[in-house]
Design a protein around this motif. Sequence first.
Motif, mmCIF file in Angstrom:
data_model
loop_
_atom_site.group_PDB
_atom_site.id
_atom_site.type_symbol
_atom_site.label_atom_id
_atom_site.label_comp_id
_atom_site.label_asym_id
_atom_site.label_seq_id
_atom_site.Cartn_x
_atom_site.Cartn_y
_atom_site.Cartn_z
ATOM 1 N N GLY A 325 0.911 -1.042 -0.033
ATOM 2 C CA GLY A 325 -0.079 0.022 0.196
ATOM 3 C C GLY A 325 0.890 1.333 -0.002
ATOM 4 O O GLY A 325 1.945 0.966 0.515
ATOM 5 N N LEU A 326 0.393 2.266 -0.551
ATOM 6 C CA LEU A 326 1.189 3.685 -0.642
ATOM 7 C C LEU A 326 1.315 4.219 0.861
ATOM 8 O O LEU A 326 0.156 4.443 1.413
ATOM 9 N N VAL A 327 2.526 4.334 1.075
ATOM 10 C CA VAL A 327 2.895 4.824 2.618
ATOM 11 C C VAL A 327 3.101 6.491 2.452
ATOM 12 O O VAL A 327 2.676 7.256 3.008
ATOM 13 N N ALA A 328 3.783 6.924 1.392
ATOM 14 C CA ALA A 328 4.352 8.512 1.344
ATOM 15 C C ALA A 328 4.746 8.858 -0.128
ATOM 16 O O ALA A 328 4.761 7.759 -0.906
ATOM 17 N N ILE A 329 4.391 10.079 -0.248
ATOM 18 C CA ILE A 329 4.772 10.633 -1.730
ATOM 19 C C ILE A 329 5.904 11.798 -1.452
ATOM 20 O O ILE A 329 5.338 12.626 -0.801
ATOM 21 N N GLU A 330 6.927 11.824 -1.980
ATOM 22 C CA GLU A 330 7.937 12.769 -1.815
ATOM 23 C C GLU A 330 8.063 13.483 -3.141
ATOM 24 O O GLU A 330 8.560 12.850 -4.041
ATOM 25 N N ARG A 331 7.591 14.587 -3.155
ATOM 26 C CA ARG A 331 7.408 15.585 -4.539
ATOM 27 C C ARG A 331 9.106 15.870 -4.719
ATOM 28 O O ARG A 331 9.782 16.453 -3.725
ATOM 29 N N HIS A 332 9.359 16.015 -5.968
ATOM 30 C CA HIS A 332 10.745 16.605 -6.558
ATOM 31 C C HIS A 332 10.440 17.843 -7.206
ATOM 32 O O HIS A 332 11.521 18.462 -7.714
ATOM 33 N N ASP A 333 9.193 17.987 -7.712
ATOM 34 C CA ASP A 333 9.034 19.310 -8.706
ATOM 35 C C ASP A 333 7.808 19.870 -8.353
ATOM 36 O O ASP A 333 7.150 19.721 -7.128
ATOM 37 N N THR A 334 6.936 20.826 -9.306
ATOM 38 C CA THR A 334 5.870 21.525 -8.900
ATOM 39 C C THR A 334 4.702 20.771 -8.948
ATOM 40 O O THR A 334 3.654 21.411 -8.635
ATOM 41 N N LEU A 335 4.741 19.656 -9.799
ATOM 42 C CA LEU A 335 3.398 19.096 -9.850
ATOM 43 C C LEU A 335 2.773 18.666 -8.493
ATOM 44 O O LEU A 335 3.438 18.146 -7.748
ATOM 45 N N ALA A 336 1.383 18.716 -8.695
ATOM 46 C CA ALA A 336 0.523 18.211 -7.391
ATOM 47 C C ALA A 336 0.826 16.822 -7.114
ATOM 48 O O ALA A 336 0.862 16.076 -7.983
ATOM 49 N N GLU A 337 0.680 16.456 -5.873
ATOM 50 C CA GLU A 337 0.880 15.197 -5.348
ATOM 51 C C GLU A 337 -0.541 14.218 -6.035
ATOM 52 O O GLU A 337 0.182 13.193 -6.630
ATOM 53 N N ASP A 338 -1.359 14.626 -6.368
ATOM 54 C CA ASP A 338 -2.586 13.670 -6.788
ATOM 55 C C ASP A 338 -2.381 13.656 -8.465
ATOM 56 O O ASP A 338 -2.628 12.696 -9.060
ATOM 57 N N GLU A 339 -1.634 14.644 -9.076
ATOM 58 C CA GLU A 339 -1.639 14.676 -10.596
ATOM 59 C C GLU A 339 -0.330 13.542 -10.723
ATOM 60 O O GLU A 339 -0.375 12.842 -11.616
ATOM 61 N N ILE A 340 0.748 13.687 -10.015
ATOM 62 C CA ILE A 340 1.736 12.571 -10.241
ATOM 63 C C ILE A 340 1.357 11.255 -9.988
ATOM 64 O O ILE A 340 1.475 10.494 -10.831
ATOM 65 N N LEU A 341 0.486 10.992 -8.856
ATOM 66 C CA LEU A 341 -0.045 9.655 -8.640
ATOM 67 C C LEU A 341 -0.901 9.408 -9.695
ATOM 68 O O LEU A 341 -1.000 8.201 -10.285
ATOM 69 N N ARG A 342 -1.938 10.190 -10.241
ATOM 70 C CA ARG A 342 -2.664 10.046 -11.257
ATOM 71 C C ARG A 342 -1.968 9.452 -12.878
ATOM 72 O O ARG A 342 -2.396 8.640 -13.288
ATOM 73 N N LEU A 343 -0.992 10.291 -13.131
ATOM 74 C CA LEU A 343 -0.108 9.791 -14.152
ATOM 75 C C LEU A 343 0.824 8.531 -13.943
ATOM 76 O O LEU A 343 0.677 7.706 -14.997
#
Length: 640
Positions: A325-343
């Motif tokens: 299961g997904l525990v965490a998302i660490e972003r590295h640019d300006t994309l929103a968390e949900d958009e990164i996950l969606r793509l």
Amino acid sequence: MTLPDLDALRRAAKPGLVALPALGLAAGLGLWWGGQAGAASAVWMLATLPVLGALVVEIVTTLRRGETGLDIVAAVSMTAALVFGETLAAAVVALMYAGGQHLEDFASHRARREMTDLLSRVPRTALRHRDGGLEEVPLDAIAPGDRLMIRQGDIAPVDGSVAGGLALLDESALTGESLPVRRGSGEAVMSGSTNAGGAFDLMATRRAAESTYAGIVRLVEQAQASRAPMARMADRYAMGFLALTLTIAGVAWSVTGDPIRAVAVLVVATPCPLILAVPVALVAGLSRAAHQGVLIKGAKVLEVLGQVRGIVIDKTGTLTDGRPGLVAIERHDTLAEDEILRLAASLEQASKHPVAQAIVAEARGRGLGLGIPEGAVETPGEGVDGRVEGRAVVVGGPGFVARRLGLDAPEGGGSEPGSVTVSVAVDGQLAATLTLADALRAGTGDFLAALRRLGVERIVLATGDRRVVAEAVTEGLGFDAVRAELSPDQKVLVVVTERKVGPVMMIGDGVNDAPALAAADVGVAMGARGTAASAEAADVVLLVDRLDRILPGIEIARGARAIAMQSVMAGIGLSLAGMIAAALGHITPVQGALLQEAIDVAVILNALRALRIGPGRPEAGEAVARATDLRETGGGRMRR
């Protein structure tokens, strides 16, 4: 005539066997009050003989089966009462015995209610889509891939998945959960669930005979046919109790010279609560456990479950959810968390890897609209690259994504034990790092503490996973021992070794757990998602995918056994006291018959208290409530 035929004949004759002595007793009393004592005695004798005859047939039948029963005492007492002219007492005993049999049948039927309900709900036919229309077909004709219509109020006949739309399902008969659950398109539906909403289509994934509900029905039938060691104890002690009864009666007769005292002793001992209370209490416990979503394969298992002192628990799929299961998302640019996950999830639809499926499930769970992947190319074991809605997307291990971006592979030891790190790149830029792990079941810490409060002395983790993972998983959870990197036969050895503290329970869900489940005193399988092999090898099947459900199962088992013993000890004690009073001349045969019937009614009603068990004790109930709380506690997230 075969034995089953005789059983059916006896069941059909029982109402008449109650009516005859009742009418004879009433008619005889009328004659006696009218001054016709001789005629009254004759009527009472005639009213007794049919019951005595049926009882003799019953005794002969049980002896042919190699069994003995305390019904012999009833036959002896009726015979003695007739021989010595105590015809009124004989008629009362006949009525009380026949009525007691009816009362026991009623109590057993009441005790089996939840289990019988499971059997009575088995559907016989289903509506199948065929050539643009619907046809009604028998269950045996359904094959995987068939599309079925499930109307409101229908029971899902086979395991399958929602083929379109939304399904509102009542799973209370299977899991004990009172609230309906929603299942969206593609989600699994258990056979035996009732459609509580509008009609929907079900895509069959198993044949009827292989489906969950068919397996449950087989287990229920097996449980109903079983007898517990405590119940067989009645047979073992039947002749001893008869000998004691005859001894007391013989001494009373020889010392006083009054045969009526011997008759009174025999009447008080008819029948014994030992043959009434035990099966009623244990069957009530089985039924109560089934209502809680805990299917126990027989009264013998129920007894042992109530005496468990050690527990061995598998890890993956048992102590943990068994899927990343997904525990965490660490972003590295300006994309929103949900958009990164969606793509990322859109691209991962092209992969069957468990990690890819977990990312897709997380995105769908958040209600994100997924795009269609284009030109997806999967490198097995490493990652996927392709395009989503015109954007270049790469998802995979950190090294795989780094190579695709022309970067140096990241340094370091990688993921923490049991976790998985996934990198996501969008349009040539590293967008985020996703961390996935096999999550600890919610409330695991409280669940283990509740087991301690229920009297479990040792709790051991047994897993085939690496030791570093097992130790990370169990940190702070209070296990007495952790056994890691085990093969299936080594798990069996762990179970056998733990018997030093008493009966051992093994809880597991996979094929590799089946040998250990079979070797344990009580094997518990996670039936909702567990394999058929583990469910077949286990003694107890949890019908809902919740580990904490075993808590009320243990409590019900202990409560049912305690109630059975309580009823037996109280009933036997009262019967012995009555026999001694009768031997001393304080109780007449008629009074003895009435006293014994009162004792029988009392012990049966007490045995039926098992239907109200669990969670009953305040401390156990509090523990169960905490363990079933959906909040994540104590151990936090567990890594695979």
